[in-house]
Design a protein around this motif. Sequence first.
Motif, PDB file in Angstrom:
ATOM      1  N   SER A 238      -1.925  27.948  -0.606  1.00  0.00           N
ATOM      2  CA  SER A 238      -2.532  29.118  -1.240  1.00  0.00           C
ATOM      3  C   SER A 238      -3.472  29.912  -0.335  1.00  0.00           C
ATOM      4  CB  SER A 238      -3.321  28.677  -2.486  1.00  0.00           C
ATOM      5  OG  SER A 238      -4.321  27.737  -2.130  1.00  0.00           O
ATOM      6  N   ALA A 239      -3.829  29.375   0.831  1.00  0.00           N
ATOM      7  CA  ALA A 239      -4.786  30.045   1.707  1.00  0.00           C
ATOM      8  C   ALA A 239      -4.531  29.628   3.143  1.00  0.00           C
ATOM      9  CB  ALA A 239      -6.214  29.700   1.291  1.00  0.00           C
ATOM     10  N   SER A 240      -5.315  30.177   4.061  1.00  0.00           N
ATOM     11  CA  SER A 240      -5.326  29.696   5.438  1.00  0.00           C
ATOM     12  C   SER A 240      -6.684  29.081   5.712  1.00  0.00           C
ATOM     13  CB  SER A 240      -5.058  30.827   6.427  1.00  0.00           C
ATOM     14  OG  SER A 240      -3.674  31.115   6.498  1.00  0.00           O
ATOM     15  N   VAL A 241      -6.701  28.041   6.526  1.00  0.00           N
ATOM     16  CA  VAL A 241      -7.926  27.315   6.830  1.00  0.00           C
ATOM     17  C   VAL A 241      -8.269  27.505   8.298  1.00  0.00           C
ATOM     18  CG1 VAL A 241      -9.052  25.058   6.903  1.00  0.00           C
ATOM     19  CG2 VAL A 241      -7.441  25.590   5.065  1.00  0.00           C
ATOM     20  N   LEU A 242      -9.492  27.929   8.561  1.00  0.00           N
ATOM     21  CA  LEU A 242      -9.998  28.085   9.921  1.00  0.00           C
ATOM     22  C   LEU A 242     -11.094  27.047  10.141  1.00  0.00           C
ATOM     23  CD1 LEU A 242     -10.223  29.654  12.628  1.00  0.00           C
ATOM     24  CD2 LEU A 242     -11.942  31.104  11.495  1.00  0.00           C
ATOM     25  N   ILE A 243     -10.939  26.211  11.172  1.00  0.00           N
ATOM     26  CA  ILE A 243     -11.933  25.202  11.523  1.00  0.00           C
ATOM     27  C   ILE A 243     -12.395  25.475  12.952  1.00  0.00           C
ATOM     28  CG2 ILE A 243     -12.433  22.734  11.723  1.00  0.00           C
ATOM     29  CD1 ILE A 243      -9.884  22.231  10.065  1.00  0.00           C
ATOM     30  N   VAL A 244     -13.700  25.651  13.119  1.00  0.00           N
ATOM     31  CA  VAL A 244     -14.261  25.901  14.448  1.00  0.00           C
ATOM     32  C   VAL A 244     -15.365  24.888  14.712  1.00  0.00           C
ATOM     33  CG1 VAL A 244     -15.444  27.540  15.952  1.00  0.00           C
ATOM     34  CG2 VAL A 244     -13.737  28.360  14.319  1.00  0.00           C
ATOM     35  N   GLY A 245     -15.285  24.212  15.847  1.00  0.00           N
ATOM     36  CA  GLY A 245     -16.317  23.265  16.246  1.00  0.00           C
ATOM     37  C   GLY A 245     -17.017  23.744  17.505  1.00  0.00           C
TER      38      GLY A 245
END
Length: 257
Positions: A238-245
């Motif tokens: 249902s969405a896009s996930v952005l993960i930034v470390g």
Amino acid sequence: MPKKNSRYGHLGTLWKQSRPQNRKATCYTTNCSARCARNHLLKQKGIINQIEKHGHVRELRTDRFQEHRHYYSFKRIGWEKAMAMYGYCSNCDHRLFSNIEVPEPVVPETTSDFCRYSLRPIAHEIRKKEGNLKFFASCDGKGEVFINRRGEYQLTRLKSAEFEIVGLKALLADFTEGLVRKIPVTFTVRELPRIEICASSLLIPPTALHIKKEHLVDASKSFRGHSFSIMNLFPTNSASVLIVGTHNYASRESHDL
């Protein structure tokens, strides 16, 4: 069509010859000497297959040595080959990533899962730089300088890979440790409108990469405290996930990114 420059063609051949060594590389897990299996930066069945069309996806490629072609281009490839990497053996890959290799992609919630998403792009960057070293050696180590269509001195840049690998392996060890204990890294997660794009990469400013030989002993410290960012982007149902470390002591610009 412009005539192909023979010097660029020769370098392009050497570059291609330096890539297959990845298939014979050994696992990056400490105390494991097994041969690497072909892994994927993001889960093949569950994430990458969500964006395939008729069994194919378009992958961004760089063309370093063909003067008459665009530096960046999209290539249509089979989805099972997309985002391929050689970082871990089959056993270690399953042990490290089984927690996030679920049939339906979800938004990760724990620091250990964030670290799992970070390990592969770091390992992939190390493997690429090992290939860079082989490429430079195949140029007889003479420091031959050529200028590509963007005016960059690519061989000079590739030669620094020896020192970059030291810092990146230290970074990989830090994130592996992050699976069981706290490390000084801040992860930011955003849910975005769904877009059919997958991305996974380690981003390091050029100032972090130019480690001089006399500073080799401090290479690991340079990477641990510098402005690196690790980015993963993938779609769910249902969405896009952005993960930034980013490192806690990184520059403000890196955190803003």
